[in-house]
Design a protein around this motif. Structure first.
Motif, PDB file in Angstrom:
ATOM      1  N   ARG A   1     -11.393  18.318 -27.051  1.00 55.15           N
ATOM      2  CA  ARG A   1     -10.512  18.372 -25.880  1.00 55.15           C
ATOM      3  C   ARG A   1     -10.179  16.979 -25.362  1.00 55.15           C
ATOM      4  O   ARG A   1      -9.021  16.661 -25.091  1.00 55.15           O
ATOM      5  N   ALA A   2     -11.195  16.111 -25.253  1.00 54.19           N
ATOM      6  CA  ALA A   2     -11.010  14.849 -24.555  1.00 54.19           C
ATOM      7  C   ALA A   2     -10.589  13.708 -25.470  1.00 54.19           C
ATOM      8  O   ALA A   2     -10.076  12.703 -25.001  1.00 54.19           O
TER       9      ALA A   2
ATOM     10  N   GLU B   1     -16.799  21.003 -28.168  1.00 54.70           N
ATOM     11  CA  GLU B   1     -15.721  21.372 -27.250  1.00 54.70           C
ATOM     12  C   GLU B   1     -15.111  20.133 -26.603  1.00 54.70           C
ATOM     13  O   GLU B   1     -13.898  19.956 -26.571  1.00 54.70           O
ATOM     14  N   TRP B   2     -16.016  19.251 -26.127  1.00 52.60           N
ATOM     15  CA  TRP B   2     -15.557  18.076 -25.403  1.00 52.60           C
ATOM     16  C   TRP B   2     -14.801  17.114 -26.321  1.00 52.60           C
ATOM     17  O   TRP B   2     -13.736  16.593 -25.965  1.00 52.60           O
TER      18      TRP B   2
ATOM     19  N   VAL C   1     -21.266  22.158 -26.614  1.00 52.90           N
ATOM     20  CA  VAL C   1     -20.500  21.504 -25.551  1.00 52.90           C
ATOM     21  C   VAL C   1     -19.863  20.220 -26.078  1.00 52.90           C
ATOM     22  O   VAL C   1     -18.711  19.897 -25.766  1.00 52.90           O
ATOM     23  N   ILE C   2     -20.605  19.488 -26.935  1.00 57.30           N
ATOM     24  CA  ILE C   2     -20.060  18.241 -27.474  1.00 57.30           C
ATOM     25  C   ILE C   2     -18.855  18.524 -28.383  1.00 57.30           C
ATOM     26  O   ILE C   2     -17.840  17.826 -28.310  1.00 57.30           O
TER      27      ILE C   2
END
Lengths: 416, 309
Positions: free
Chosen positions: A101-102, A97-98, A94-95
């Motif tokens: 993306r962010a 991905e984040w 998740v990290i």
């Protein structure tokens, strides 16, 4: 050495005892699950995301051990460790991905950061565990590079069950995952949730990593996700066959590798399995008839021979002298010219055929230029080598010949 | 902060700091060139390089190791390129194939050869052993001026100092070429810059930094030093010189804070044993990166990429 070879052969035939057989079957199941799920990750070009996922399992293993000891249980209880590793790998995923993306950081930076930081944190936890009274013989280090000695039946069952789950997910999601891997934009228009599909692929990598911890270890498990699909890609252009082949290669690597490691018990299992997988990859890279290096070299050579043969024949027909050594060799080998360079009977026939073919192609291009051709696309096949019989019907060719004959008749007589 | 500190902690802190800086400097350019994972691949293949160098020379002295590892890094990069072209495979997968295979080969060779007489084992190779690099001859701060005690410094101090200076020199001397080749390859070529040579030089620099730091922190935690400080710095500024400076600041902070937390942190919560310093340095660098991701002034994308995202 002879003893080891004997042991290896026994292990291959599942005769080296219950434990070795168990390990070999377990490793083969793991390889099948890894190869099959890795195929999509490979096609989606995200092979290295799974590297981050696998390194991110380490802190989970450590925390699970500490938590189980704190609750008064046995820290080495495998299902507990696996749940912990899955949780921390999911957080790592998740990290990644984040971050990609962010923030402005690219995905590769996110992968490297998560991989190394989680691993570092895991090492910190391992040193804490070593100082716990119950942690001295925890043996968690074996999760780094895999150790199959003393695998239990329950562990083999765990691998089999999780492998089955992975296989079922692959089966159920294969259409969506194929779409997303090849054309995410089109997939989106078809109502496929790209982000969820990507996460499913990574969840597959996560399942494989977690069940592979014991056998291959977390540092090298990524190899089992990447190498078998990369090897399978040489043999086929079809997705379903790619998945099946990747699973087969993964299974073979696991099986042979585990058998080898039962013969050389002092060596860690993971590296052996990885090297077997690489041997399969190398064999595919060199030997595949479809995309292999040898096949490409042979194709190149055969193309060169065809070009020289054709140009040589045209030169013969025009009565020009041939100086190129390779052309002469090609023509001589085919029995089209004699040693002194004069055309044989077969050579004269082949030269005449080549000239006729060129003339027919010219006539076909001529028709197309006057917008008289029925189908101009066949003309794109013209490469100076393809006989026109391969792309046109006998009727079409007869039509071309009639046209050629008319042109011949209409041509004004040249005197002299 | 007395004699004990100088003897046991000073050199590990200095070594850790130098290692972090040496890795962070080339890491800035790897990051901008989207080659962060080259650092990953290289640090994995350092292990087989060192093992083979050991097999050939029979010693674990510094220079054969350095050469072996740098050679392995160059071979690995060549192999990745070869497999990518021959097999028409995407670079990420080609990289994954090469570095896992070489790493596996390194581990196997290491396990198969008798290295009991020397300080070379798999765990050391994976996460290093910063704590063992102590300065036995030191008796206190005064030893810093004492030639005899200085001669007993762990050799890593001098080696890393040289490598760090070399990295700084590399970046200063090739600043123009590196920046132009990184941001606009086509323009760089039109200016007569050999972009391939610049890329190759960066790979070699990365390999040298990885080998030098490998001794202290092992082959996996090195990756954190290549990526985390420059990545955090990238989120602080849009100005490349400032980014490099920020990355050095973050590298120093990670090393010092990481070592102190690992060595003294457990004591503060009533735990008597220290934890892995290398692991803690990586963890701190990750924490810094996490803070930068959340609060860094330039954390967002700008321009077209932002609209697309």
């Amino acid at each position: 050495m002879a003893a080891e070879v004997g042991l290896f052969l026994d292990a291959l035939a599942l005769r080296a005892g219950y434990n070795s057989a168990l390990v070999a079957v377990g490793a083969a199941l793991l390889g099948i699950a890894a190869g099959g799920s890795g195929a999509f990750i490979f096609l989606r070009k995200r092979a290295l995301v799974s590297d981050a996922v696998s390194h991110a399992t380490l802190p989970g293993v450590g925390l699970a051990f500490i938590a189980m000891v704190a609750l008064g249980g046995d820290g080495r209880w495998l299902p507990g460790l696996l749940i912990g590793s899955a949780l921390s790998a999911a957080i790592g995923l998740v990290i990644v991905e984040w971050m990609a993306r962010a923030t402005r950081l690219s995905e590769d930076a996110a992968i490297g950061a998560v991989l190394s930081v989680f691993f570092g944190l895991g090492i910190v936890l391992l040193t804490i565990i070593q100082t716990l009274s119950s942690g001295r013989q925890a043996g968690l280090e074996s999760f780094l590079l895999g150790a199959t000695a003393g695998m239990l039946l329950s562990e083999a069952y765990t691998i089999a069950a999780a492998g089955l789950v992975a296989a079922l997910i692959v089966l159920a999601m294969r259409r969506q995952m194929t779409l997303v891997a090849f054309d995410p934009d089109y997939a989106a228009t078809q109502g496929v949730d790209i982000r969820r599909t990507d996460l499913t692929m990574m969840a597959l990598a996560l399942i494989v990593t977690v069940i592979g911890l014991k056998v291959v270890g977390l540092i090298l498990i990524v190899a089992l996700l990447i190498i078998p699909p990369a090897a399978a890609r040489f043999w086929t252009d079809r997705v379903d066959r790619l998945i099946a082949l990747a699973a087969l290669f993964g299974g073979l690597a696991g099986y042979i590798g585990a058998a080898l490691s039962s013969a050389f018990a002092a060596l860690p299992t993971g590296p052996i399995i990885v090297l077997v997988a690489f041997a399969l990859f190398l064999a595919s890279l060199l030997g595949s008839p479809l995309r292999g290096v040898l096949a490409a070299a042979l194709n190149g050579l055969s193309f060169r021979r065809r070009v020289h043969r054709r140009q040589g024949l045209l030169a013969l027909a025009r009565g020009e002298a041939i100086y190129d050594g390779f052309t002469l060799a090609v023509l001589r080998q085919a029995g089209l010219i004699r040693r002194d360079g004069v055309a044989t009977l077969a050579g004269r026939a082949a030269a005449a055929a080549a000239v006729r073919d060129e003339a027919r192609w010219d006539a076909a291009h001529d028709l197309a230029a006057h917008n008289l051709a029925e189908d101009e696309r066949v003309l794109e096949r013209y490469d100076g080598l393809t006989p026109i019989e391969e792309v046109m019907t006998a009727d079409q060719i007869a039509e071309l010949d009639r046209r050629l004959a008319r042109l011949e008749a209409a041509r004004p007589e040249v005197s002299g | 902060m007395g004699a004990d500190f100088v003897q046991l902690s000073l050199t590990p802190i200095v070594i850790g700091t130098l290692a972090c800086i040496a890795c962070a400097l080339p890491g800035n350019f790897l990051l901008l060139r989207r080659q962060a994972l080259i650092g990953d691949a290289i640090s994995h293949v350092v292990l087989p390089g060192i093992v083979v160098a050991f097999l050939i020379t029979g010693t674990i002295t510094a220079w054969p190791m350095m050469l072996g590892a740098a050679g392995a890094a160059i071979i690995a990069v060549g192999l990745i390129e070869l497999i990518r072209r021959l097999g028409r495979i995407e670079p990420g997968a080609a990289m994954g194939v090469v570095f896992t295979t070489l790493f596996a080969a390194g581990v196997l060779i290491l396990e198969m050869t008798d290295t009991s007489g020397v300080h070379l084992d798999v765990e050391h190779a994976l996460h290093g052993n910063l704590e063992s690099l102590v300065w036995f001859d030191a008796t206190g701060w005064g030893s810093l001026l004492d030639g005899q005690a200085l001669a007993g410094l762990p050799p890593q101090v001098l080696r890393l100092a040289v490598v760090t200076a070399a990295m700084a020199l590399f970046i200063v001397l090739l600043w123009r070429e590196l920046t132009i080749a990184t941001f606009d390859t086509v323009f760089a070529r039109s200016m007569g810059i050999a972009t391939r040579a610049v890329g190759f030089a960066l790979v070699v620099a990365t390999a040298v930094a990885a080998v030098a730091a490998f001794d202290a922190v092992g082959s996996i935690i090195v990756i954190a030093m290549f990526i985390c400080p420059p990545a955090a710095a990238r989120l602080m500024t849009n100005h490349l010189p400032h980014q490099v400076l920020w990355s050095v600041v973050f590298a120093v902070l990670s090393a010092v804070l990481g070592y102190v937390l690992a060595g003294y942190g457990p004591g503060w919560i009533g735990h008597s044993h220290a934890v892995s310093a290398a692991g803690m340095i990586a963890t701190v660098s990750g924490a810094i990166l996490a803070l930068a991701c959340l609060f860094g002034p330039e954390r967002r994308r700008t321009g077209q990429a932002a609209e697309g995202a």
